[in-house]
Design an enzyme around this catalytic site. Structure first.
Site, short mmCIF file in Angstrom:
data_model
loop_
_atom_site.label_atom_id
_atom_site.label_comp_id
_atom_site.label_asym_id
_atom_site.label_seq_id
_atom_site.Cartn_x
_atom_site.Cartn_y
_atom_site.Cartn_z
N CYS A 1 0.87 -1.18 0.00
CA CYS A 1 0.00 0.00 0.00
C CYS A 1 0.90 1.23 0.00
O CYS A 1 1.71 1.40 0.92
CB CYS A 1 -0.86 -0.05 1.27
SG CYS A 1 -1.88 1.41 1.52
N THR B 1 0.01 4.32 0.39
CA THR B 1 -0.40 5.24 1.45
C THR B 1 0.25 4.84 2.77
O THR B 1 0.86 5.66 3.45
CB THR B 1 -1.94 5.22 1.59
OG1 THR B 1 -2.51 5.37 0.29
CG2 THR B 1 -2.43 6.32 2.49
N CYS C 1 -0.99 3.90 -6.36
CA CYS C 1 -1.83 3.23 -5.37
C CYS C 1 -2.07 1.83 -5.90
O CYS C 1 -2.39 1.66 -7.09
CB CYS C 1 -3.16 3.98 -5.22
SG CYS C 1 -4.43 3.07 -4.31
N1 DGL Z 1 -3.85 0.41 -2.03
C1 DGL Z 1 -3.59 1.57 -1.23
C2 DGL Z 1 -2.44 2.38 -1.77
O1 DGL Z 1 -1.61 1.82 -2.45
C3 DGL Z 1 -4.77 2.04 -0.67
C4 DGL Z 1 -5.28 3.31 -0.63
C5 DGL Z 1 -6.39 3.62 0.27
O2 DGL Z 1 -6.90 2.78 1.00
O3 DGL Z 1 -6.75 4.80 0.23
O4 DGL Z 1 -2.29 3.54 -1.52
#
Ligand code: DGL
Length: 254
Positions: free
Chosen positions: A69, A71, A179
């Site tokens: 992820c 984030t 993301c």
């Molecule tokens: N898959 C996540 C990322 O790569 C999730 C983003 C989220 O939950 O806002 O940022």
């Protein structure tokens, strides 16, 4: 055993890549979908969830954690590395490769609000793109659409078209998918954009990094490897995306 987590199904593409690289390795995946999207949450909240995932994985005997992820990586990886004595591999928007590919010293990045405003992302941008233009856009509603599987609706298709038009208007040819959820939209975006635009994601780079720090002798050699998937919320999205795969699905209890 390798632990992988994301706010939902986004990181499943990384789980697939890890299992291709280490077919006899057990994997535990956390889809923290009860709290998705992380990108709209407060920093302290994301940090706390990440710490809980790390502690859960360590209790389960995991020997390396992949933060699938962007984030969570951009917000929490430094704090996690300081707190826990276990290797972490993160995923960050692929700014460096995009700059190398772009001939116009202009790239696009599409990511969550939290990633785009994080210190780590801005430091990476400063490091690799200080003399380039980085055109940024939040993928509004993208995480939710991938989680619900509702990406073919007219409203969402219009959102994808608007995204492509936005980058086209800025004369951007290389767009970083910052993301992991957006990886599932890559084909659709590429179809809309045609040959005007390329969408870049760093799965291969993450696997190379993993191979550098996770030696073969760390791998538990078994005939049949296990895949355990824990969801904090609904299990539908995981079941939909992994419909042809063998895995054990469990409820995350925190
Ligand atoms: N898959 C996540 C990322 O790569 C999730 C983003 C989220 O939950 O806002 O940022």
């Amino acid at each position: 055993m390798i632990g992988i987590f994301d706010s939902g199904v986004g990181g499943l593409s990384l789980l697939n890549a890890v299992q291709k690289a280490y077919p006899s390795e057990d994997c535990i995946y956390i889809s923290d979908n009860k709290y998705a999207p992380y990108g709209e949450k407060k920093i302290d909240f994301i940090l706390e969830r990440c710490q809980k995932h790390a502690e859960f994985f360590i209790e389960q005997g995991v020997r390396l954690i992949i933060i699938a992820c962007n984030t969570a990586t951009t917000i929490a990886i430094s704090a996690l590395r300081e707190t826990y004595d276990i290797p972490f591999v993160g995923i960050e928007p692929a700014i460096k490769p995009a700059i190398q590919l772009s001939t116009s010293s202009k790239i696009g990045v599409i990511a969550t609000r939290a990633t785009l405003s994080s210190t780590l992302y801005n430091a990476t941008k400063q490091k690799y793109a200080s003399t380039s233009t980085v055109v940024e856009r939040v993928g509004e509603g993208f995480v939710e659409a991938v989680e619900s599987g509702n990406t073919q609706s007219e409203t969402f298709q219009n959102k994808l078209r608007e995204t492509v038009l936005f980058f086209e208007a800025h004369k951007v040819n290389f767009v970083v998918l910052g993301c992991t959820h957006y990886f599932f939209l890559k084909e659709q975006l590429a179809r809309i954009a045609g040959d005007k635009m390329k969408f870049i994601e760093p799965t291969e780079a993450v696997i190379n990094r993993l191979k550098n720090i996770y030696r073969e002798n760390d791998v538990r050699q078994t005939e049949e490897s296990k895949t355990l998937i824990y969801c904090s919320g609904s299990m539908n999205a995981v079941q939909r995306i992994l419909k042809d795969r063998q895995f054990i699905l469990l409820k995350l209890q925190y």
